[in-house]
Design a protein around this motif. Structure first.
Motif, PDB file in Angstrom:
ATOM      1  N   THR A 114       3.421  16.556   3.471  1.00 52.48           N
ATOM      2  CA  THR A 114       2.961  17.851   2.955  1.00 52.48           C
ATOM      3  C   THR A 114       2.108  17.598   1.703  1.00 52.48           C
ATOM      4  OG1 THR A 114       4.799  18.214   1.405  1.00 52.48           O
ATOM      5  CG2 THR A 114       5.144  18.849   3.723  1.00 52.48           C
ATOM      6  N   PRO A 115       1.372  18.614   1.223  1.00 56.59           N
ATOM      7  CA  PRO A 115       0.555  18.420   0.025  1.00 56.59           C
ATOM      8  C   PRO A 115       1.337  17.990  -1.216  1.00 56.59           C
ATOM      9  CG  PRO A 115      -0.169  20.367   1.199  1.00 56.59           C
ATOM     10  CD  PRO A 115       1.089  19.915   1.877  1.00 56.59           C
ATOM     11  N   ALA A 116       2.648  18.194  -1.214  1.00 47.29           N
ATOM     12  CA  ALA A 116       3.468  17.764  -2.352  1.00 47.29           C
ATOM     13  C   ALA A 116       3.411  16.250  -2.533  1.00 47.29           C
ATOM     14  CB  ALA A 116       4.915  18.206  -2.153  1.00 47.29           C
ATOM     15  N   ALA A 117       3.009  15.533  -1.490  1.00 49.30           N
ATOM     16  CA  ALA A 117       2.936  14.072  -1.547  1.00 49.30           C
ATOM     17  C   ALA A 117       1.885  13.580  -2.536  1.00 49.30           C
ATOM     18  CB  ALA A 117       2.636  13.502  -0.158  1.00 49.30           C
ATOM     19  N   TRP A 118       0.966  14.470  -2.938  1.00 48.34           N
ATOM     20  CA  TRP A 118      -0.078  14.066  -3.891  1.00 48.34           C
ATOM     21  C   TRP A 118       0.411  14.102  -5.330  1.00 48.34           C
ATOM     22  CZ3 TRP A 118      -3.248  11.882  -0.875  1.00 48.34           C
ATOM     23  CH2 TRP A 118      -3.705  12.465   0.317  1.00 48.34           C
ATOM     24  N   ASN A 119       1.561  14.681  -5.562  1.00 48.69           N
ATOM     25  CA  ASN A 119       1.995  14.900  -6.945  1.00 48.69           C
ATOM     26  C   ASN A 119       3.477  14.564  -7.111  1.00 48.69           C
ATOM     27  OD1 ASN A 119       1.570  15.653  -9.620  1.00 48.69           O
ATOM     28  ND2 ASN A 119       2.063  17.806  -9.237  1.00 48.69           N
ATOM     29  N   ASP A 120       3.859  13.347  -6.728  1.00 51.07           N
ATOM     30  CA  ASP A 120       5.257  12.915  -6.798  1.00 51.07           C
ATOM     31  C   ASP A 120       5.332  11.482  -7.336  1.00 51.07           C
ATOM     32  OD1 ASP A 120       7.950  12.462  -6.504  1.00 51.07           O
ATOM     33  OD2 ASP A 120       8.066  13.188  -4.436  1.00 51.07           O
ATOM     34  N   PRO A 121       5.053  11.306  -8.627  1.00 49.14           N
ATOM     35  CA  PRO A 121       5.069   9.960  -9.220  1.00 49.14           C
ATOM     36  C   PRO A 121       6.401   9.245  -9.067  1.00 49.14           C
ATOM     37  CG  PRO A 121       4.130  11.545 -10.758  1.00 49.14           C
ATOM     38  CD  PRO A 121       4.681  12.330  -9.621  1.00 49.14           C
ATOM     39  N   THR A 122       7.497  10.006  -9.094  1.00 49.51           N
ATOM     40  CA  THR A 122       8.819   9.386  -8.948  1.00 49.51           C
ATOM     41  C   THR A 122       8.966   8.729  -7.591  1.00 49.51           C
ATOM     42  OG1 THR A 122       9.804  11.009 -10.461  1.00 49.51           O
ATOM     43  CG2 THR A 122      11.301   9.811  -9.000  1.00 49.51           C
ATOM     44  N   LYS A 123       8.551   9.435  -6.538  1.00 48.65           N
ATOM     45  CA  LYS A 123       8.627   8.868  -5.181  1.00 48.65           C
ATOM     46  C   LYS A 123       7.671   7.676  -5.065  1.00 48.65           C
ATOM     47  CE  LYS A 123       9.874   8.842  -0.779  1.00 48.65           C
ATOM     48  NZ  LYS A 123       9.525  10.001   0.085  1.00 48.65           N
ATOM     49  N   GLN A 130       3.236  -1.110   4.096  1.00 45.63           N
ATOM     50  CA  GLN A 130       2.627   0.202   3.899  1.00 45.63           C
ATOM     51  C   GLN A 130       3.657   1.316   3.991  1.00 45.63           C
ATOM     52  OE1 GLN A 130      -1.164   1.190   5.609  1.00 45.63           O
ATOM     53  NE2 GLN A 130      -1.588  -0.904   6.241  1.00 45.63           N
ATOM     54  N   ASN A 131       3.577   2.253   3.063  1.00 48.51           N
ATOM     55  CA  ASN A 131       4.420   3.452   3.086  1.00 48.51           C
ATOM     56  C   ASN A 131       3.596   4.663   2.690  1.00 48.51           C
ATOM     57  OD1 ASN A 131       6.617   1.202   1.927  1.00 48.51           O
ATOM     58  ND2 ASN A 131       7.445   2.615   3.451  1.00 48.51           N
ATOM     59  N   MET A 132       3.898   5.794   3.297  1.00 49.97           N
ATOM     60  CA  MET A 132       3.304   7.069   2.908  1.00 49.97           C
ATOM     61  C   MET A 132       4.346   7.859   2.120  1.00 49.97           C
ATOM     62  SD  MET A 132       0.201   7.094   3.996  1.00 49.97           S
ATOM     63  CE  MET A 132      -0.851   6.241   5.192  1.00 49.97           C
ATOM     64  N   THR A 133       3.880   8.661   1.192  1.00 48.86           N
ATOM     65  CA  THR A 133       4.792   9.400   0.325  1.00 48.86           C
ATOM     66  C   THR A 133       5.400  10.616   1.006  1.00 48.86           C
ATOM     67  OG1 THR A 133       3.493   8.692  -1.585  1.00 48.86           O
ATOM     68  CG2 THR A 133       5.029  10.500  -1.937  1.00 48.86           C
ATOM     69  N   THR A 142       0.494  10.931  -7.520  1.00 52.77           N
ATOM     70  CA  THR A 142       1.640  10.088  -7.159  1.00 52.77           C
ATOM     71  C   THR A 142       1.373   8.638  -7.538  1.00 52.77           C
ATOM     72  OG1 THR A 142       2.295  11.551  -5.360  1.00 52.77           O
ATOM     73  CG2 THR A 142       3.034   9.277  -5.197  1.00 52.77           C
ATOM     74  N   GLY A 143       0.114   8.253  -7.488  1.00 49.57           N
ATOM     75  CA  GLY A 143      -0.259   6.876  -7.788  1.00 49.57           C
ATOM     76  C   GLY A 143       0.062   6.455  -9.214  1.00 49.57           C
ATOM     77  N   VAL A 144       0.173   7.428 -10.133  1.00 48.46           N
ATOM     78  CA  VAL A 144       0.535   7.098 -11.512  1.00 48.46           C
ATOM     79  C   VAL A 144       1.898   6.409 -11.534  1.00 48.46           C
ATOM     80  CG1 VAL A 144       1.036   8.055 -13.797  1.00 48.46           C
ATOM     81  CG2 VAL A 144      -0.851   8.978 -12.441  1.00 48.46           C
ATOM     82  N   GLY A 145       2.802   6.878 -10.673  1.00 49.42           N
ATOM     83  CA  GLY A 145       4.122   6.256 -10.563  1.00 49.42           C
ATOM     84  C   GLY A 145       4.051   4.869  -9.968  1.00 49.42           C
ATOM     85  N   VAL A 146       3.121   4.666  -9.049  1.00 49.52           N
ATOM     86  CA  VAL A 146       2.933   3.341  -8.442  1.00 49.52           C
ATOM     87  C   VAL A 146       2.485   2.342  -9.501  1.00 49.52           C
ATOM     88  CG1 VAL A 146       1.591   2.023  -6.748  1.00 49.52           C
ATOM     89  CG2 VAL A 146       2.386   4.335  -6.187  1.00 49.52           C
ATOM     90  N   PHE A 152       0.860  -1.181   0.000  1.00 45.07           N
ATOM     91  CA  PHE A 152       0.000   0.000   0.000  1.00 45.07           C
ATOM     92  C   PHE A 152       0.894   1.227   0.000  1.00 45.07           C
ATOM     93  CE2 PHE A 152      -1.989   3.511   2.325  1.00 45.07           C
ATOM     94  CZ  PHE A 152      -3.181   3.665   1.620  1.00 45.07           C
ATOM     95  N   VAL A 153       0.680   2.125  -0.960  1.00 45.39           N
ATOM     96  CA  VAL A 153       1.412   3.387  -1.012  1.00 45.39           C
ATOM     97  C   VAL A 153       0.407   4.519  -0.885  1.00 45.39           C
ATOM     98  CG1 VAL A 153       2.867   4.925  -2.382  1.00 45.39           C
ATOM     99  CG2 VAL A 153       3.282   2.452  -2.421  1.00 45.39           C
ATOM    100  N   GLY A 154       0.486   5.251   0.227  1.00 44.84           N
ATOM    101  CA  GLY A 154      -0.412   6.372   0.454  1.00 44.84           C
ATOM    102  C   GLY A 154       0.234   7.677   0.040  1.00 44.84           C
ATOM    103  N   GLY A 155      -0.557   8.711  -0.071  1.00 42.53           N
ATOM    104  CA  GLY A 155      -0.042  10.028  -0.405  1.00 42.53           C
ATOM    105  C   GLY A 155       0.407  10.745   0.854  1.00 42.53           C
ATOM    106  N   MET A 156      -0.278  11.806   1.210  1.00 47.31           N
ATOM    107  CA  MET A 156       0.055  12.570   2.408  1.00 47.31           C
ATOM    108  C   MET A 156      -0.375  11.783   3.646  1.00 47.31           C
ATOM    109  SD  MET A 156      -1.077  16.486   3.174  1.00 47.31           S
ATOM    110  CE  MET A 156      -0.601  17.347   4.673  1.00 47.31           C
TER     111      MET A 156
END
Length: 333
Positions: free
Chosen positions: A188-197, A182-185, A220-224, A151-155
């Motif tokens: 901060t709100p930047a966690a919603w837009n970090d496909p690389t991470k 489970q990991n969170m990205t 971010t999920g696009v990267g997942v 599971f990869v979460g955002g913020m």
């Protein structure tokens, strides 16, 4: 003849009145970080707005937030431009919409992912994300060959913890011995837009044995999804139906019907049937679910579908109660 003339006159009056009403109706939407084409949460809202505009011919004023300071400024600007209904997208807009709604009691407002505000001109939508996540957790456990899923979460906030907790409950319902990584990205709100991470976290989970990874992380999920595909593993999308992004690799998507919330908000406001208050949507209400289509049909066995459908029915009836992490900040199995 007189009757015909009267009928025509009445029809003309109705047409003029409708036109005048349409002229007075000015809807607006404020998308949050990640943009309206994030292929996930914001885009789900956009799909509902698009459907409304295509059906009615009404253009919806819109703004895409790129930094936190813009949220309230954008809402105030929409009101200044004559907006009669303003839709805010996401919990991060709660403070902004609360302030603007209080300052503009004659304007209607609606917000998605918020249920704790109190204004007579505000409609709020909350979702039982844990229920939809439970269903895709079952799918993950039944599809996994290693007994390890990710599971990869955002913020890192209670809302996303609720996704992860519901997912884990669904996994454990199928295989009590399964391991959920489970990991969170980020925080901060930047966690919603970090496909690389997102891709890096996914690869790390795959390296530890996960063969199905669920993303609840906005753009971010696009990267997942990409990382899972590249590694020959399965992924699970979120909010919008993301099965089509990597056909045959996305096991399913947890549907959060923010599109319905957006569409209903605009339709109700336009028709004069806009009521305020809080609406909480789960499996029973059709607010959350899972996606089965031509892009993932080959991945879902009859046994998996039957099990998930049975669980859906039990959640709707109350026989299965999926614990909500937000209720006590713990994840109970």
């Amino acid at each position: 003849m007189k009757k015909t003339f009267t009928t025509l006159l009445a029809g003309a009056f109705t047409a003029v009145a409708s036109f005048a009403f349409a002229e007075d109706f000015k809807p607006a939407v404020i998308y949050d970080m990640g943009g309206k084409f994030d292929k996930s949460f914001n885009e789900g809202v956009y799909n509902g707005i698009k459907k409304f505009s295509e059906e009615t011919g009404v253009e919806v004023m819109e703004f895409e937030v790129t930094n936190e300071a813009q949220r309230q400024q954008a809402m105030e600007k929409m009101v200044q431009r004559g907006a009669t209904i303003v839709l805010g997208v996401g919990f991060a807009q709660a403070d902004a919409i609360s302030a603007v709604a209080a300052a503009n009691p004659d304007v209607n407002f609606s917000i998605i992912d918020v249920s704790w505000l109190d204004h007579p001109n505000l409609r709020q939508y909350g979702f039982k994300e844990q229920e939809g996540s439970y269903l895709v957790g079952m799918a993950a456990a039944m599809a996994s060959k290693t007994g390890k899923v990710g599971f990869v979460g955002g913020m890192d906030i209670p809302l996303i913890r609720a996704f992860g907790c519901g997912y884990e409950q669904g996994v454990k319902a199928v295989n009590a011995d399964a391991e959920v990584l489970q990991n969170m990205t980020g925080t901060t709100p930047a966690a919603w837009n970090d496909p690389t991470k997102g891709a890096e976290l996914t690869q790390a989970q795959i390296d530890r044995g996960a063969d199905v990874v669920y993303a609840a992380a906005g753009a971010t999920g696009v990267g997942v999804l990409q990382a899972a595909t590249d590694a020959g593993k399965l992924s699970i999308g979120v909010d919008s139906n993301q099965n089509h992004i990597h056909p045959g690799s996305v096991l399913t998507s947890m549907l959060k019907r923010v599109d319905v919330a957006a569409y209903d908000t605009m339709k109700d406001a336009m028709s004069g049937n806009f009521d305020t208050g809080v609406r909480i949507l789960g499996v029973k209400e059709g607010g959350v679910g899972w996606a089965l289509d031509e892009h993932n049909a080959s991945l879902i066995t009859d046994e998996m579908k039957a099990a998930i459908d049975a669980a859906s029915a039990k959640i709707s009836s109350g026989e299965i109660v999926v614990h909500d992490y937000r209720s006590d900040n713990t994840c109970k199995m």
